[in-house]
Motif scaffolding. Sequence first.
Motif, PDB file in Angstrom:
ATOM      1  N   LEU A 176      38.314  27.484  39.334  1.00 44.46           N
ATOM      2  CA  LEU A 176      37.567  26.375  38.712  1.00 44.46           C
ATOM      3  C   LEU A 176      37.382  26.622  37.211  1.00 44.46           C
ATOM      4  O   LEU A 176      37.612  25.723  36.391  1.00 44.46           O
ATOM      5  N   VAL A 177      36.977  27.844  36.855  1.00 44.19           N
ATOM      6  CA  VAL A 177      36.715  28.112  35.436  1.00 44.19           C
ATOM      7  C   VAL A 177      38.027  28.071  34.650  1.00 44.19           C
ATOM      8  O   VAL A 177      38.073  27.588  33.510  1.00 44.19           O
ATOM      9  N   VAL A 192      37.908  31.296  44.144  1.00 44.60           N
ATOM     10  CA  VAL A 192      37.687  29.857  43.929  1.00 44.60           C
ATOM     11  C   VAL A 192      37.007  29.630  42.588  1.00 44.60           C
ATOM     12  O   VAL A 192      37.403  28.750  41.807  1.00 44.60           O
ATOM     13  N   ALA A 193      35.994  30.468  42.298  1.00 46.57           N
ATOM     14  CA  ALA A 193      35.283  30.319  41.031  1.00 46.57           C
ATOM     15  C   ALA A 193      36.223  30.569  39.858  1.00 46.57           C
ATOM     16  O   ALA A 193      36.212  29.841  38.864  1.00 46.57           O
ATOM     17  N   ALA A 251      40.606  26.208  35.327  1.00 45.79           N
ATOM     18  CA  ALA A 251      40.917  24.784  35.142  1.00 45.79           C
ATOM     19  C   ALA A 251      40.078  24.214  34.007  1.00 45.79           C
ATOM     20  O   ALA A 251      40.567  23.420  33.183  1.00 45.79           O
ATOM     21  N   ALA A 252      38.809  24.633  33.932  1.00 45.14           N
ATOM     22  CA  ALA A 252      37.942  24.158  32.851  1.00 45.14           C
ATOM     23  C   ALA A 252      38.503  24.578  31.500  1.00 45.14           C
ATOM     24  O   ALA A 252      38.563  23.780  30.560  1.00 45.14           O
ATOM     25  N   ILE A 312      31.733  40.633  37.654  1.00 41.30           N
ATOM     26  CA  ILE A 312      31.292  40.621  39.052  1.00 41.30           C
ATOM     27  C   ILE A 312      32.432  41.077  39.962  1.00 41.30           C
ATOM     28  O   ILE A 312      32.241  41.883  40.875  1.00 41.30           O
ATOM     29  N   VAL A 349      34.836  33.390  47.611  1.00 44.75           N
ATOM     30  CA  VAL A 349      34.115  32.596  46.612  1.00 44.75           C
ATOM     31  C   VAL A 349      34.605  32.942  45.200  1.00 44.75           C
ATOM     32  O   VAL A 349      34.822  32.056  44.366  1.00 44.75           O
ATOM     33  N   ILE A 350      34.830  34.240  44.949  1.00 46.30           N
ATOM     34  CA  ILE A 350      35.180  34.635  43.578  1.00 46.30           C
ATOM     35  C   ILE A 350      36.532  34.065  43.136  1.00 46.30           C
ATOM     36  O   ILE A 350      36.628  33.500  42.042  1.00 46.30           O
ATOM     37  N   MET A 359      32.263  36.910  52.462  1.00 46.03           N
ATOM     38  CA  MET A 359      32.122  35.583  51.873  1.00 46.03           C
ATOM     39  C   MET A 359      32.429  35.621  50.381  1.00 46.03           C
ATOM     40  O   MET A 359      33.121  34.745  49.859  1.00 46.03           O
ATOM     41  N   LEU A 360      31.953  36.675  49.708  1.00 43.95           N
ATOM     42  CA  LEU A 360      32.242  36.789  48.277  1.00 43.95           C
ATOM     43  C   LEU A 360      33.737  36.885  48.028  1.00 43.95           C
ATOM     44  O   LEU A 360      34.224  36.464  46.974  1.00 43.95           O
ATOM     45  N   ALA A 382      31.818  32.644  30.749  1.00 43.14           N
ATOM     46  CA  ALA A 382      31.785  32.506  32.206  1.00 43.14           C
ATOM     47  C   ALA A 382      32.903  33.333  32.837  1.00 43.14           C
ATOM     48  O   ALA A 382      32.686  34.035  33.835  1.00 43.14           O
ATOM     49  N   LEU A 388      32.429  36.505  35.360  1.00 41.24           N
ATOM     50  CA  LEU A 388      33.079  36.522  36.679  1.00 41.24           C
ATOM     51  C   LEU A 388      33.919  37.778  36.849  1.00 41.24           C
ATOM     52  O   LEU A 388      33.917  38.402  37.920  1.00 41.24           O
TER      53      LEU A 388
END
Lengths: 122, 89, 163
Positions: B12-13, B8-9, B15-16, B53, B5-6, B1-2, B46, B50
């Motif tokens: 998102l960051v 995608v995260a 894009a931010a 991680i 998820v990573i 699952m990770l 952030a 990430l």
Amino acid sequence: MLEYLLSFLILTGAVFTFIGSLGLARLKDFYTRLHGPTKATTLGVGSLLIASALLFSTRGDGVSLHEVLVTLFLFITAPVSAHLLAKAALHLELPSLAPAPQEETHDRQAGNSRGPGPHKGA
Amino acid sequence: MLSWVIPVAFALVTAAVAMNFWRLIRGPSLPDRILALDTLYVNTIALLVLLGIHLASALYFEAALLIALMGFVGTVALCKYLLRGDIIE
Amino acid sequence: MRRLLPHPLLTPILALIWLLLNNSLSPGHILLGLLLGWFIPWFTLRFWPERVRIRRPLTLLRFIAVVLYDIVVANLSVARRILGRPAALRPAFVSVPLELKTELAISLLANTICLTPGTVSARLAPDRRCLLVHGLHVPDAGALVASIKQRYEAPLKEVFESC
């Protein structure tokens, strides 16, 4: 179980970071823009850091809590910079969607153009 | 699952960060640009966390701490400049 | 006692920060942290002339819990407002009259207001009687002032200023 928790924390963090910056890009005036990043990012980065602390603590080489330090530091400094930015914006009299506060006109009449005026903040 | 998820995260960051850059370039007033810079620091923290991680390495923590410290000092100095027209009183 | 240990609260906090920074619990680091925690307040005494007293530790703990809860809940509402239509927002400047007197309590209140989403403390009046707060979405200014006073100011007053 741990993996689900970690995934949840990482996704929450990333989504909040994204929404905070979306607020910065999208909202119309400076004062409302201020709300997005200074808030959403503290929770966003906070949950990312908690995820990191959890991950490194459960890898077997002892508890890793130093991420807490960054979280703590962000939670102390973020409000200070938000307050200073709001003060600077009021000082420069940036246009705002909300009706401007009463004290502002009062201050201006007191002859406070630049320099150390009656703005003594916390 | 990770494993999904990573990325995608990361997306998102990133894009931010891109939106922060947009506000930094476009921002009609100086406080807007300072706010964009401040948010950029936080989002960089952030991204670094990430990356730590993702690579399962604790090395990036010090960099994140340093960015947090320096970013705050920079924002305060710039705000002081706007408020007083001077950094050191 | 006063000269040797000017800030009894600061010493354990600094020692804890040192341990977190080094990410270890070895006796050497604990000793070094305590030494630093004793030395730094002593060295910077002139910057902190007043001694901080916490009168009701339990109230302080409850206050921190309330603030953390508010941060999470209000973050969700700010996220919804950002994603919603910008035209539906009703930002407003609200002036909150202050009852707090000490610098520490006022700055803690301003920081708390900034930390909970939806509100930013923008300016403290020169006479420290009121705090200007900008809210992202304020349908009712009176309710916002009342909630700030009741949720944050009252416990802070109790902890730092009750005699």
